[in-house]
Scaffold this motif. Structure first.
Motif, PDB file in Angstrom:
ATOM      1  N   GLU A  72      -0.765  -7.231   6.901  1.00 44.51           N
ATOM      2  CA  GLU A  72      -0.705  -5.873   7.439  1.00 44.51           C
ATOM      3  C   GLU A  72       0.154  -4.963   6.563  1.00 44.51           C
ATOM      4  N   ILE A  73       1.257  -5.495   6.049  1.00 40.45           N
ATOM      5  CA  ILE A  73       2.140  -4.686   5.205  1.00 40.45           C
ATOM      6  C   ILE A  73       1.424  -4.283   3.923  1.00 40.45           C
ATOM      7  N   CYS A  74       0.709  -5.224   3.315  1.00 46.34           N
ATOM      8  CA  CYS A  74      -0.028  -4.920   2.089  1.00 46.34           C
ATOM      9  C   CYS A  74      -1.091  -3.858   2.355  1.00 46.34           C
ATOM     10  N   ALA A  75      -1.793  -3.975   3.480  1.00 43.31           N
ATOM     11  CA  ALA A  75      -2.801  -2.974   3.843  1.00 43.31           C
ATOM     12  C   ALA A  75      -2.159  -1.604   4.013  1.00 43.31           C
ATOM     13  N   ALA A  76      -1.004  -1.570   4.667  1.00 40.58           N
ATOM     14  CA  ALA A  76      -0.306  -0.302   4.878  1.00 40.58           C
ATOM     15  C   ALA A  76       0.142   0.311   3.555  1.00 40.58           C
ATOM     16  N   LEU A  77       0.560  -0.531   2.621  1.00 43.75           N
ATOM     17  CA  LEU A  77       0.999  -0.030   1.319  1.00 43.75           C
ATOM     18  C   LEU A  77      -0.172   0.505   0.499  1.00 43.75           C
ATOM     19  N   VAL A  78      -1.329  -0.148   0.598  1.00 43.54           N
ATOM     20  CA  VAL A  78      -2.521   0.365  -0.089  1.00 43.54           C
ATOM     21  C   VAL A  78      -2.910   1.722   0.494  1.00 43.54           C
ATOM     22  N   ALA A  79      -2.895   1.827   1.820  1.00 46.18           N
ATOM     23  CA  ALA A  79      -3.208   3.110   2.462  1.00 46.18           C
ATOM     24  C   ALA A  79      -2.206   4.180   2.044  1.00 46.18           C
ATOM     25  N   ALA A  80      -0.934   3.802   1.976  1.00 49.60           N
ATOM     26  CA  ALA A  80       0.106   4.753   1.570  1.00 49.60           C
ATOM     27  C   ALA A  80      -0.083   5.183   0.119  1.00 49.60           C
TER      28      ALA A  80
END
Length: 264
Positions: free
Chosen positions: A87-95
């Motif tokens: 989830e953190i990696c997904a959030a960082l890609v979105a960011a």
């Protein structure tokens, strides 16, 4: 592990992967052509930002990144799905996508590039084996293994930044990695080559795309990759802004590598 090799590998693929990924999404969505730089006709084109927001949505498999109303796909059109512990990696890609300004350069999505590469080029064991067989060739000529005995400042930086990495690898893999001060008679220890190859063959697609072991921090890795430039600047000075910009970009890319393997 493979500090300089990792940097070469990333630099080799990042521009093409990011340019193709952005271009494909841009053209399929809006059917517009990207314009080449007016200053350099061969330079990668900058694309205008074409979305309003990027978000993360949960799904049965884990998480997806949503660009406006469409889900992010890789360069080859594969739906990008992050597992439930990413989830953190997904959030960082979105960011990363959300942080883009009016235009996007080919270098501005390093984390996205790593994730795309892990899906498009490393999903099968045969693909990963081919890549590790290619990468091990770089290990034999890795810059970190070819060291100078002068000037004193460079020798000192080699001892502080490179020697601990080599010592760690020797201890972890129970091998003796050869270090050279000449370009002649540079035969690497076969046992070291075989063990490093065997170890890297066990990497997951994402870890192989990132090619990182986590032995040192991002800041330490950035310094270790730049010791020759640091040494030269002590004698000749540095170009205003140029060296600082190089360091900032390198640190950003290494930070993306580190972030790609964060699990929640």
């Amino acid at each position: 592990m493979y500090l300089i090799t990792r940097l070469k590998y990333i630099q080799r693929f990042t521009n093409n992967v990011q340019k193709k990924a952005l271009s494909k999404y841009y053209f399929s969505t809006y059917s517009q052509q990207a314009q080449a730089s007016e200053d350099n006709k061969t330079a990668a084109p900058n694309l205008e930002r074409f979305w309003k927001a990027s978000t993360v949505e949960s799904c049965d498999e884990g998480f997806k990144v949503k660009i406006d109303t469409r889900y992010l796909k890789t360069t080859k059109g594969t739906p990008l799905i992050f597992s439930k512990n990413q989830e953190i990696c997904a959030a960082l890609v979105a960011a990363e996508w959300e942080s883009q300004k009016k235009t996007i350069s080919a270098h501005s999505l390093p984390l996205t590039s790593i994730v795309f590469r892990s899906v498009d080029g490393m999903s099968t064991q045969d693909e990963r084996t081919k890549i590790t067989n290619d990468l091990i060739k770089y290990f034999k000529t890795d810059t970190i293994l070819f060291q100078n005995d002068y000037p004193e400042k460079l020798v000192d930086l080699q001892a502080k930044c490179w020697a601990p990495i080599i010592d760690w690898a020797n201890e972890k893999f129970q091998v003796q990695i050869n270090v050279f001060t000449s370009l002649f008679n540079t035969v690497q220890n076969k046992n070291a080559v075989d063990k490093l190859l065997e170890y890297s063959n066990g990497f997951s697609p994402l870890k192989l795309a990132a090619l990182v072991e986590g032995r040192i921090s991002v800041e330490e890795a950035a310094k270790a990759a730049r010791i020759e430039a640091i040494s030269q600047s002590k004698y000749w000075g540095s170009f205003e802004n140029a060296h600082e910009m190089d360091e900032a970009l390198l640190t950003r890319d290494l930070g993306a590598i580190s972030c790609s393997l964060i699990e929640s």
